[in-house]
Scaffold this motif. Structure first.
Motif, PDB file in Angstrom:
ATOM      1  N   TYR A   1       1.019  -1.002   0.535  1.00 44.02           N
ATOM      2  CA  TYR A   1      -0.003   0.274   0.615  1.00 44.02           C
ATOM      3  C   TYR A   1       0.521   1.188   0.224  1.00 44.02           C
ATOM      4  O   TYR A   1       1.926   1.160   0.339  1.00 44.02           O
ATOM      5  N   GLU A   2       0.058   2.612  -0.141  1.00 41.61           N
ATOM      6  CA  GLU A   2       0.562   3.968  -0.021  1.00 41.61           C
ATOM      7  C   GLU A   2       0.570   4.392   1.343  1.00 41.61           C
ATOM      8  O   GLU A   2      -0.647   4.302   1.428  1.00 41.61           O
ATOM      9  N   THR A   3       1.543   5.249   1.678  1.00 40.41           N
ATOM     10  CA  THR A   3       1.354   6.138   2.182  1.00 40.41           C
ATOM     11  C   THR A   3       1.876   7.850   1.927  1.00 40.41           C
ATOM     12  O   THR A   3       2.711   8.077   1.468  1.00 40.41           O
TER      13      THR A   3
ATOM     14  N   ALA B   1       6.656   5.785  -1.242  1.00 39.01           N
ATOM     15  CA  ALA B   1       5.133   5.082  -2.387  1.00 39.01           C
ATOM     16  C   ALA B   1       4.646   3.919  -1.662  1.00 39.01           C
ATOM     17  O   ALA B   1       3.751   3.226  -2.787  1.00 39.01           O
ATOM     18  N   LEU B   2       5.667   3.050  -1.382  1.00 37.16           N
ATOM     19  CA  LEU B   2       5.801   1.633  -1.040  1.00 37.16           C
ATOM     20  C   LEU B   2       6.162   0.779  -0.052  1.00 37.16           C
ATOM     21  O   LEU B   2       6.476   1.384   0.873  1.00 37.16           O
ATOM     22  N   ASN B   3       5.066   0.424   0.703  1.00 36.52           N
ATOM     23  CA  ASN B   3       5.383   0.211   1.859  1.00 36.52           C
ATOM     24  C   ASN B   3       4.610  -1.584   1.569  1.00 36.52           C
ATOM     25  O   ASN B   3       3.713  -2.333   1.187  1.00 36.52           O
TER      26      ASN B   3
ATOM     27  N   TYR C   1       2.887 -13.053   9.989  1.00 34.77           N
ATOM     28  CA  TYR C   1       3.486 -11.826  10.677  1.00 34.77           C
ATOM     29  C   TYR C   1       2.480 -10.538  11.072  1.00 34.77           C
ATOM     30  O   TYR C   1       1.323 -10.966  10.644  1.00 34.77           O
ATOM     31  N   ARG C   2       2.891 -10.162  12.135  1.00 32.85           N
ATOM     32  CA  ARG C   2       2.002  -8.691  12.029  1.00 32.85           C
ATOM     33  C   ARG C   2       1.802  -8.020  10.671  1.00 32.85           C
ATOM     34  O   ARG C   2       3.402  -7.623  10.972  1.00 32.85           O
ATOM     35  N   PHE C   3       0.105  -7.249  10.724  1.00 36.56           N
ATOM     36  CA  PHE C   3       0.560  -6.554  10.158  1.00 36.56           C
ATOM     37  C   PHE C   3      -0.090  -5.087  10.947  1.00 36.56           C
ATOM     38  O   PHE C   3      -0.504  -4.621  11.208  1.00 36.56           O
ATOM     39  N   ILE C   4       1.666  -4.673  10.608  1.00 36.47           N
ATOM     40  CA  ILE C   4       1.729  -2.897  10.851  1.00 36.47           C
ATOM     41  C   ILE C   4       2.110  -1.716  10.574  1.00 36.47           C
ATOM     42  O   ILE C   4       3.251  -1.819   9.911  1.00 36.47           O
ATOM     43  N   ASP C   5       1.357  -1.079  10.736  1.00 36.75           N
ATOM     44  CA  ASP C   5       1.684   0.725  10.120  1.00 36.75           C
ATOM     45  C   ASP C   5       2.228   1.632  11.283  1.00 36.75           C
ATOM     46  O   ASP C   5       1.318   1.626  11.709  1.00 36.75           O
TER      47      ASP C   5
END
Length: 167
Positions: free
Chosen positions: A88-90, A94-96, A121-125
């Motif tokens: 995804y983008e933030t 540009a790419l996470n 695995y943990r999905f953390i932003d």
């Protein structure tokens, strides 16, 4: 007359040259292989979507991962490393990419699978960027040959969206 040492050296040199030529031929033959893998990842449930105490967003999902990666295997394939990532983008990046699941497929017999699992695995932003965020799930694979260079590719699955509110 040549001594035993000279003759042994000549035989060993010839054997190593033949072995190197065979390794090159094996590696070169992989360039003509065109695999056609099939993969699908479905999100069955968003188990939780919360803000951590540090201020980061965290998501737990239940996934159905199905794939037929048998076409990736040739006689020169040792194993295939496969993983599913959320992309995804933030505003900051540009790419996470966040790895959600991975596995090693040791042989063609194990290359067709259906897995029902939560993200491994943990999905953390880092931040609060995930509310209502559109994202892709991408299945990546790396083909590890017995000899020669590694090949990597992926299948991108679009159209996923995270909830607007924490739960």
């Amino acid at each position: 007359m040549h001594s035993f040492g000279h003759r042994a050296n000549a035989v060993a040199t010839f054997a190593v040259t033949i072995l190197a030529a065979m390794c090159f031929a094996a590696s070169f033959s992989d360039n003509f292989h065109s695999p056609s893998p099939v993969a699908s990842v479905k999100i069955l449930n968003t188990n939780w979507f919360q803000k951590e105490s540090h201020g980061n967003d965290e998501v737990s999902m239940t996934l159905n991962i199905s794939a037929d990666l048998s076409s990736l295997f040739t006689w020169n394939t040792k194993q295939v490393f496969v993983f599913v990532a959320a992309e995804y983008e933030t505003p900051q990046n540009a790419l996470n990419q966040v790895s959600l699941w991975d596995g090693i497929i040791p042989s063609k017999e194990h290359a067709k699978f259906l897995i029902h699992t939560t993200n491994k695995y943990r999905f953390i932003d880092q931040g609060s960027n995930l509310k209502g965020k559109d994202f892709n799930l991408t299945m990546h694979w790396h083909i590890m040959p017995k000899t020669g260079k590694m090949f990597a590719d992926k299948i991108v699955m679009t159209g996923y969206r995270l909830p607007e509110q924490y739960r």
